[in-house]
Scaffold this active site. Structure first.
Site, PDB file in Angstrom:
ATOM      1  N   ASP A  74       0.807  -1.141  -0.020  1.00 52.32           N
ATOM      2  CA  ASP A  74      -0.228  -0.070   0.011  1.00 52.32           C
ATOM      3  C   ASP A  74       0.941   1.253   0.054  1.00 52.32           C
ATOM      4  OD1 ASP A  74      -1.762   2.106   0.468  1.00 52.32           O
ATOM      5  OD2 ASP A  74      -2.396   1.338   2.401  1.00 52.32           O
ATOM      6  N   ASN A 101       3.942   4.545 -11.185  1.00 50.05           N
ATOM      7  CA  ASN A 101       2.852   4.501 -12.244  1.00 50.05           C
ATOM      8  C   ASN A 101       1.524   4.462 -11.469  1.00 50.05           C
ATOM      9  OD1 ASN A 101       1.805   3.861 -14.815  1.00 50.05           O
ATOM     10  ND2 ASN A 101       1.467   1.809 -13.695  1.00 50.05           N
ATOM     11  N   TYR A 168      -8.642  14.521 -10.155  1.00 46.42           N
ATOM     12  CA  TYR A 168      -7.646  13.826 -11.082  1.00 46.42           C
ATOM     13  C   TYR A 168      -6.412  14.690 -11.712  1.00 46.42           C
ATOM     14  CZ  TYR A 168      -5.287  10.665 -14.457  1.00 46.42           C
ATOM     15  OH  TYR A 168      -4.266  10.150 -15.404  1.00 46.42           O
ATOM     16  N   LYS A 172      -2.477  15.218 -10.692  1.00 46.82           N
ATOM     17  CA  LYS A 172      -1.436  15.055 -11.839  1.00 46.82           C
ATOM     18  C   LYS A 172      -0.468  16.385 -11.825  1.00 46.82           C
ATOM     19  CE  LYS A 172      -1.953  10.965 -12.979  1.00 46.82           C
ATOM     20  NZ  LYS A 172      -0.938   9.607 -12.304  1.00 46.82           N
TER      21      LYS A 172
END
Length: 264
Positions: A74, A101, A168, A172
């Site tokens: 985790d 990733n 999101y 990023k």
């Protein structure tokens, strides 16, 4: 040939170098892991929930002549992240690089995003890469390796938002700035930190599940197609390799040129 530059044939050779690929059980992650193994790297295929997919990937890499091992963790948990790095070093005797990733990408209108969902997005997409990068830097600082490389998988949405992706896109964008900040601070340790920002990448069922979106993408992208996991993997390989030995703090857009389109 420049003084100190490796020969061209060796530029993408990762033989003897071990690399953690997080979220390796997914489409982009599995493509990256396979490509790095093909370049000679010892690959630690990280997974969180999908152990079977990670172990199947390890088997495929082995059948192709590569070397890999699966390890669960985790990445929002400090102890788990430290254990992942220890396991990588135990498996292969050292650690050269990290590919951050693993990610989280639900679609939710801004007015329906809960505080918990916002926090979860930031914890996975920005917090996870921060934690693993910090633990990796601790390893490099205290080991005899003296160098290393980190590649963060960001997104073109770190520059250009999409509806339903407010959390999101923000995560990023945070990852892109973290990439630059980490490059600034970790260069003294011999660690290069870069990012790859993919565009829309093919995954199983996307054409059937989102035909209008795929059609719009293909029309908008100068190269006229979706990306493939290998397109992202090759960018990662470049940034990990000696071909990118004087590159740090950069973000490589891999989007078929869609970011080149005018916005007016």
């Amino acid at each position: 040939m420049a003084v100190g530059a490796p020969p061209v044939a060796a530029l993408l050779d990762l033989a003897g170098r071990s690399v953690i690929v997080t979220g390796a059980s997914g489409g982009i992650g599995s493509g990256v892991a396979g490509r790095l193994a093909e370049a000679g790297a010892n690959v630690i295929c990280h997974y969180h929930g999908n152990r079977a997919a990670a172990e199947n990937l390890v088997s495929q890499i082995g059948q192709a002549g590569g070397t890999a091992a699966a390890c669960g963790a985790d990445l929002t948990d400090e102890a788990d992240t430290e254990a992942l790095v220890r396991e990588a070093v135990k498996q292969f005797g050292g650690l050269y690089g990290v590919v951050n990733n693993a990610g989280h990408q639900p679609v939710e209108p801004l007015t329906e995003i809960s505080q918990a969902n916002w926090a979860r997005m930031m914890a996975v997409n920005a917090g996870g890469p921060f934690l693993l990068t910090r633990v990796f830097a601790d390893y490099v600082r205290t080991s005899a390796s003296g160098s290393g490389a980190v590649v963060n998988i960001a997104s073109i949405e770190g520059y250009q938002p999409a509806r339903g992706h407010a959390h999101y896109a923000a995560s990023k964008a945070a990852l892109l700035m973290f990439t630059r900040a980490a490059a600034l601070e970790l260069g003294a340790l011999g660690i290069r930190v870069n990012a790859v920002s993919p565009g829309l990448v093919h995954r199983e069922g996307i054409e059937e599940g989102w035909p209008d979106g795929v059609a719009r993408w293909k029309k908008a992208a100068p190269l006229g197609r979706l990306g493939q996991p290998e397109d992202i993997a090759d960018a990662v390989l470049f940034l990990l390799s000696d071909a990118a030995r004087w590159i740090t703090g950069a973000d490589l857009l891999v989007d078929g040129g869609v970011s080149a389109r005018p916005t007016w």
